[in-house]
Write a protein that holds these residues in place. Structure first.
Motif, PDB file in Angstrom:
ATOM      1  N   LEU A  10       9.248 -18.691 -95.248  1.00 30.79           N
ATOM      2  CA  LEU A  10       8.276 -18.998 -94.203  1.00 30.79           C
ATOM      3  C   LEU A  10       8.971 -19.268 -92.874  1.00 30.79           C
ATOM      4  CD1 LEU A  10       5.860 -21.300 -96.236  1.00 30.79           C
ATOM      5  CD2 LEU A  10       5.405 -18.966 -95.463  1.00 30.79           C
ATOM      6  N   SER A  11      10.084 -19.981 -92.935  1.00 33.51           N
ATOM      7  CA  SER A  11      10.838 -20.250 -91.714  1.00 33.51           C
ATOM      8  C   SER A  11      11.390 -18.953 -91.120  1.00 33.51           C
ATOM      9  CB  SER A  11      11.979 -21.226 -92.014  1.00 33.51           C
ATOM     10  OG  SER A  11      12.739 -21.489 -90.850  1.00 33.51           O
ATOM     11  N   ASP A  12      11.879 -18.043 -91.977  1.00 35.25           N
ATOM     12  CA  ASP A  12      12.404 -16.761 -91.489  1.00 35.25           C
ATOM     13  C   ASP A  12      11.320 -15.946 -90.787  1.00 35.25           C
ATOM     14  OD1 ASP A  12      14.901 -17.325 -92.424  1.00 35.25           O
ATOM     15  OD2 ASP A  12      14.751 -16.096 -94.231  1.00 35.25           O
ATOM     16  N   ILE A  13      10.124 -15.906 -91.364  1.00 32.74           N
ATOM     17  CA  ILE A  13       9.040 -15.148 -90.742  1.00 32.74           C
ATOM     18  C   ILE A  13       8.665 -15.762 -89.400  1.00 32.74           C
ATOM     19  CG2 ILE A  13       6.618 -14.469 -90.990  1.00 32.74           C
ATOM     20  CD1 ILE A  13       7.064 -14.370 -93.999  1.00 32.74           C
ATOM     21  N   ALA A  14       8.624 -17.097 -89.342  1.00 32.70           N
ATOM     22  CA  ALA A  14       8.297 -17.765 -88.081  1.00 32.70           C
ATOM     23  C   ALA A  14       9.365 -17.505 -87.023  1.00 32.70           C
ATOM     24  CB  ALA A  14       8.139 -19.266 -88.311  1.00 32.70           C
ATOM     25  N   ASP A  23       0.578 -16.200 -97.689  1.00 32.94           N
ATOM     26  CA  ASP A  23      -0.202 -16.765 -98.795  1.00 32.94           C
ATOM     27  C   ASP A  23       0.483 -16.479-100.124  1.00 32.94           C
ATOM     28  OD1 ASP A  23      -2.788 -17.943 -99.856  1.00 32.94           O
ATOM     29  OD2 ASP A  23      -2.813 -15.984-100.828  1.00 32.94           O
ATOM     30  N   ARG A  24       1.021 -15.264-100.302  1.00 30.45           N
ATOM     31  CA  ARG A  24       1.728 -14.927-101.540  1.00 30.45           C
ATOM     32  C   ARG A  24       2.995 -15.771-101.683  1.00 30.45           C
ATOM     33  NH1 ARG A  24       2.172 -10.146-104.582  1.00 30.45           N
ATOM     34  NH2 ARG A  24       0.041  -9.723-103.888  1.00 30.45           N
ATOM     35  N   ILE A  25       3.721 -15.949-100.603  1.00 26.32           N
ATOM     36  CA  ILE A  25       4.933 -16.773-100.658  1.00 26.32           C
ATOM     37  C   ILE A  25       4.579 -18.203-101.037  1.00 26.32           C
ATOM     38  CG2 ILE A  25       6.768 -17.768 -99.240  1.00 26.32           C
ATOM     39  CD1 ILE A  25       6.763 -15.134 -97.646  1.00 26.32           C
ATOM     40  N   THR A  26       3.525 -18.733-100.441  1.00 21.06           N
ATOM     41  CA  THR A  26       3.108 -20.108-100.740  1.00 21.06           C
ATOM     42  C   THR A  26       2.686 -20.245-102.197  1.00 21.06           C
ATOM     43  OG1 THR A  26       2.337 -20.312 -98.454  1.00 21.06           O
ATOM     44  CG2 THR A  26       1.589 -21.981-100.023  1.00 21.06           C
TER      45      THR A  26
END
Length: 424
Positions: free
Chosen positions: A289-293, A178-181
């Motif tokens: 987000l892609s890295d976390i996924a 949420d913070r990244i977004t």
């Protein structure tokens, strides 16, 4: 339009504590002046009983101040040692890129700054205590200073509660994404909405190479570049994208329509660093987000639900970008003339960034493939016709990958059924 200095200070951890130490020294000098003025006025009016009462109160407060001075530094060390362990765990569980969220956290900086300020003030106040028992001879009674120390101790306790709450929240993946977004949307809202130029750009008349150290292009001083181009009567075009790695001599600016501005006019307009930042980087949010996924989909972690949460936010960002001009944005001067052209990722680049790697590693997880199908179908409904091709390509590649990897027809049908919750 943007402030690189402000963003760079937000990416550092030294500025807020240093400013707090300087401010607390000023506060101590002011409080010391007030205490001295009060004692002088009471001595002038021969109110020695009031001075004696103040000295009694200050003697009681001295025990608290002494305890604070001896315990605060130990408290700071313990608290932030635990915090560093929490940051290390978060970077290992999510991605090393999330460390900057902790560094940029306002509550973390404020807590550390107030803790240090409380410690420094307690030491300064101890130097103001006098051993003189005679109220006629005492020059100052540190009453205001002691009260200010108690106030900072109370503020430190409140901030400690807020800091622990914030740190625990940032260790949960939902709050991290949420913070990244939210940061990605702040970058998006700062982007110009209009077309890059109203007329043809014209022939290129020169290039300007990078003269600094090698590193990742973090941001450019847009306002300064626009002013330099307006004074010279030219249009400048940024050649690398924000996030590209540049070395000394790499062409960074192309000049159109005349001679290049002087080196002095272009000084401090390009900033490089060791890693990407959110300041002007449209794709950095999708990258994180892609890295976390991807970390969640690795065999060592095997957490497809986290990957689904990341896909939710990827869809949110791409939906907001679906109708915006991409590829190149133009920055105008106060007369409305485009003076700086800045390349940004195209729609196809952003779609690939959001889905390509996750799609590759999601084949063995029906929860993620189902969410991917639903995400692509939803974006296909939201995007204009001219931007549907990359989405259709990723959908077709996902179908082919699942068909190759899953031999059972019923399992394939299940894995390719769209579901916004993955397996809801």
């Amino acid at each position: 339009m943007l402030s690189p200095l402000r963003e760079h200070l937000r990416d550092t951890f030294w500025f807020a504590p240093s400013a707090a130490l300087a401010l607390v020294c000023v506060l101590w000098l002011l409080a010391n002046w007030v205490d001295t003025a009060v004692v002088d006025e009471l001595q002038r009016q021969e109110e020695y009983g009031a001075i004696q009462d103040l000295m009694g109160v200050v003697d009681d407060l001295k025990t608290v101040v002494t305890t604070v001075s001896s315990a605060m530094m130990t408290f700071i060390g313990v608290v932030f040692s635990i915090s560093l362990v929490a940051v290390q765990m978060a970077s290992g569980q999510f991605t090393p890129r999330v460390v900057r969220i902790f560094v940029r956290s306002r509550i973390t900086k404020l807590t550390f700054a107030v803790f240090l300020a409380t410690f420094a003030l307690s030491l300064l106040v101890l130097t103001s205590y006098s051993g003189e028992p005679d109220p006629k001879l005492v020059s100052s009674v540190p009453f205001v200073q002691s009260v200010l120390t108690i106030v900072l101790v109370a503020l430190s306790l409140l901030l400690f509660i807020a800091y622990v709450n914030t740190t625990l929240r940032l260790m949960r993946v939902g709050h991290v994404v949420d913070r990244i977004t939210a940061e990605a949307f702040r970058v998006l809202h700062k982007m110009p909405h209009g077309a890059p130029a109203d007329r043809p750009l014209g022939a290129q008349s020169g290039q300007i190479g990078h003269g600094g150290r090698a590193g990742v292009l973090r941001d450019v001083n847009i306002a300064r570049l626009v002013r330099a181009a307006r004074r010279q009567g030219v249009v400048l075009r940024l050649i690398p994208r924000i996030g590209d790695f540049v070395v000394p001599g790499t062409p960074v600016l192309a000049v159109h329509g005349g001679g290049a501005p002087s080196r002095g006019a272009l000084g401090y307009t390009v900033s490089v660093g060791v890693e990407r930042t959110f300041h002007q980087d449209v794709g950095f949010g999708l990258r994180q987000l892609s890295d976390i996924a991807l970390r969640a989909l690795s065999p060592a972690v095997n957490d497809p639900t986290t990957a689904v949460q990341c896909l939710d936010r990827i869809v949110q960002l791409l939906a907001a970008l679906a109708a915006r001009p991409l590829g190149t944005v133009g920055h105008r001067d106060h007369h409305g003339e485009v003076r700086l052209l800045q390349p940004v990722p195209s729609w196809e680049n952003l779609v690939d960034l959001g889905f390509a790697e996750i799609r590759t590693y999601a084949v063995g997880s029906p929860q993620v493939t189902r969410r991917l199908v639903a995400a692509l179908d939803e974006l296909l409904r939201l995007t204009p016709d001219e931007r549907r091709a990359p989405l259709l390509r990723h959908r077709a590649l996902l179908v082919h990958a699942v068909e190759r990897a899953v031999p059972e027809a019923a399992e394939r049908d299940f894995a390719l059924e769209g579901d916004r919750q993955g397996i809801g």
